[in-house]
Design an enzyme around this catalytic site. Structure first.
Site, PDB file in Angstrom:
ATOM      1  N   CYS A 198      -0.238   1.463   2.099  1.00  0.00           N
ATOM      2  CA  CYS A 198       1.090   1.334   3.230  1.00  0.00           C
ATOM      3  C   CYS A 198       1.619   2.720   3.798  1.00  0.00           C
ATOM      4  O   CYS A 198       1.699   3.329   2.861  1.00  0.00           O
ATOM      5  CB  CYS A 198       2.159   0.414   2.173  1.00  0.00           C
ATOM      6  SG  CYS A 198       1.570  -1.152   2.211  1.00  0.00           S
ATOM      7  N   PRO A 199       2.144   2.695   4.925  1.00  0.00           N
ATOM      8  CA  PRO A 199       2.159   1.316   5.773  1.00  0.00           C
ATOM      9  C   PRO A 199       0.885   1.247   6.644  1.00  0.00           C
ATOM     10  O   PRO A 199       1.003   0.418   7.631  1.00  0.00           O
ATOM     11  CB  PRO A 199       3.412   1.937   6.748  1.00  0.00           C
ATOM     12  CG  PRO A 199       3.296   3.435   6.756  1.00  0.00           C
ATOM     13  CD  PRO A 199       2.547   3.991   5.486  1.00  0.00           C
TER      14      PRO A 199
END
Ligand code: SF4
Lengths: 77, 353
Positions: free
Chosen positions: A13-14
């Site tokens: 992530c992201p």
């Protein structure tokens, strides 16, 4: 309405959220997208991203034997 | 102006980092009736969002992405932009130089505001908002650097900094009356109290306080590892995987031509195992112990040395025979190596990266 898959495995992530965002831009309202990821952060981040953009998360499935998570998103109208 | 003319609703794009300042800047502008959307850039070095999945001890901590959380709290859209590739040039050759570590803050700001400008133009927005406060950061937020950011990014006077706008010449949104300058602020310096007071006044009770700024490049240890990577590659170059791996494990360089990345706990080990296809790797077989990646080329005797070092981080006593399983050697070869494990006294301080 069509169903699609996005392979976001091994991304942290992201990045899975960015890939989801970019893929959804190409889809039609009502389409569904299964995002397959390995970073458990997607369980929080993809729903948060969907909430701010009005899309809905239909399901979050853990596949522990494959260390994968599948988040199903329905594209807003 | 004709009294019947309906003014279009103005739109601002805010650079949202996930911290308090940009949250306040967004809120101040939103409260003036402007349509606000957020933009957040992913450089690969961001502190947010990626480390939480790695260390097991962190897995119970709050896993939220702060920029998304801010957007949700303010009820605005957030667009996260992958700038990993383009950002490399900023890190390799910052025109304005580095800060205290390998943080190219001024070039970074110019670049990000420039990207926001492109986004603004493509999406029909009117101006750009940042949470910058004058004098808050040594390099990128000084009075004389603000015009550099506005000019070199191409944003010019479509760049508005609501938290310190009153200390500057009015920007276009102020001059055009899209926003009321009187409702903007004059914050300067490193004190956080004006921001905290404003947060309370705006009804904001909770915000993220990321330790160590917006990115790993401001971190001394991280920068040392990146500098080491460049030095031993003979050039300033990195891939996303390289900079991810600099965030995990112990980094030891026992010989100039190879480095070991040794997991410190199970979560890191699992994360690093995902890189087995890219690197030679080792795992203790006879004792409980760590997982290691080997970055570089191994010469005669190096494998044994690496195995001994891995022994230092296993349950083997110093000098005890330890068997290590090595995989991913040239040609896909795997083998078992048995060596006497190192103890703390065998470790050379200069190996530490
Ligand atoms: S701390 Fe990092 S992200 Fe923030 S301005 Fe400096 S280089 Fe850019």
């Amino acid at each position: 309405m069509a169903h699609y898959e996005l392979d976001a495995r091994r991304l942290l992530c992201p990045m899975p959220v960015i890939r989801t965002q970019n893929r959804i831009k190409e889809l039609e309202a009502g389409d569904t997208l299964d995002v397959i990821a390995t970073d458990p952060g997607v369980k929080a981040d993809i729903p948060a991203w969907c909430r701010v953009h009005g899309h809905s998360v239909e399901a979050i499935r853990d596949l522990p034997e494959r260390r994968e998570i599948v988040v199903t998103v329905r594209v807003a109208g | 102006m004709n009294a019947n003319t309906v003014q279009p609703q103005r739109k601002a794009v805010v650079l949202l980092s996930g911290g308090l300042d940009s949250m306040l800047a967004a809120k101040v502008i939103q409260d003036q009736g402007i349509h606000v959307e957020g933009i957040n850039f992913y450089t690969g070095f961001c502190v947010e969002g990626h480390t939480h999945a790695i260390r097991k001890q962190d897995q119970n901590k709050n896993k939220r992405n702060n920029a998304l959380w801010v957007a949700e709290t303010l009820g605005i859209k957030l667009h996260i932009i992958d700038i990993v590739e383009e950002y490399k040039d900023i890190v390799y050759n910052p025109k304005h130089g580095y800060g205290a570590n390998l943080n190219p803050c001024l070039d970074c700001k110019v670049f990000m505001v420039g990207k926001a400008k492109e986004w603004m133009d493509e999406n029909g927005f009117d101006f750009i908002v940042t949470g910058e406060v004058m004098g808050q950061r040594p390099k990128s937020q000084r009075k004389h650097t603000f015009p550099i950011i506005a000019r070199e990014s191409g944003a010019e006077d479509r760049l508005l900094r609501p938290l310190c706008a009153k200390l500057m010449m009015p920007s276009l949104p102020e001059r055009e009356g899209w926003v009321d300058r009187e409702k903007l602020h004059d914050f300067s310096g490193r004190s956080r109290s004006p921001q905290i007071a404003l947060a309370r006044a705006l009804g904001i009770e909770e915000w993220a306080q990321p330790a160590g700024g917006c990115c790993f490049l401001t971190d001394e240890n991280y920068s040392a590892k990146l500098a080491d990577l460049w030095q031993f590659r003979g050039e300033k170059r990195y891939e996303l995987d390289d900079i991810m791996l600099l965030k995990v494990g112990r980094h030891l360089r026992p010989r100039p031509h190879f480095k070991l990345i040794i997991s410190r706990e199970e979560g890191e080990g699992l994360f690093m195992e995902g890189y087995r296809y890219m690197f030679a790797h080792m795992q203790t077989a006879s004792h409980m112990g760590a997982f290691a990646l080997i970055d570089g080329k191994l010469e005669e005797g190096d494998l044994e040395l690496a195995a001994q070092i891995l022994g230092r981080y296993s349950k083997a006593e110093p000098g005890e025979a330890l068997t290590v399983e090595v995989g991913g050697l040239p040609g896909g070869v795997s083998k078992l190596v048995t060596v006497p494990a190192f103890g703390p006294q065998d470790m050379q301080p200069e190996w530490q990266v």
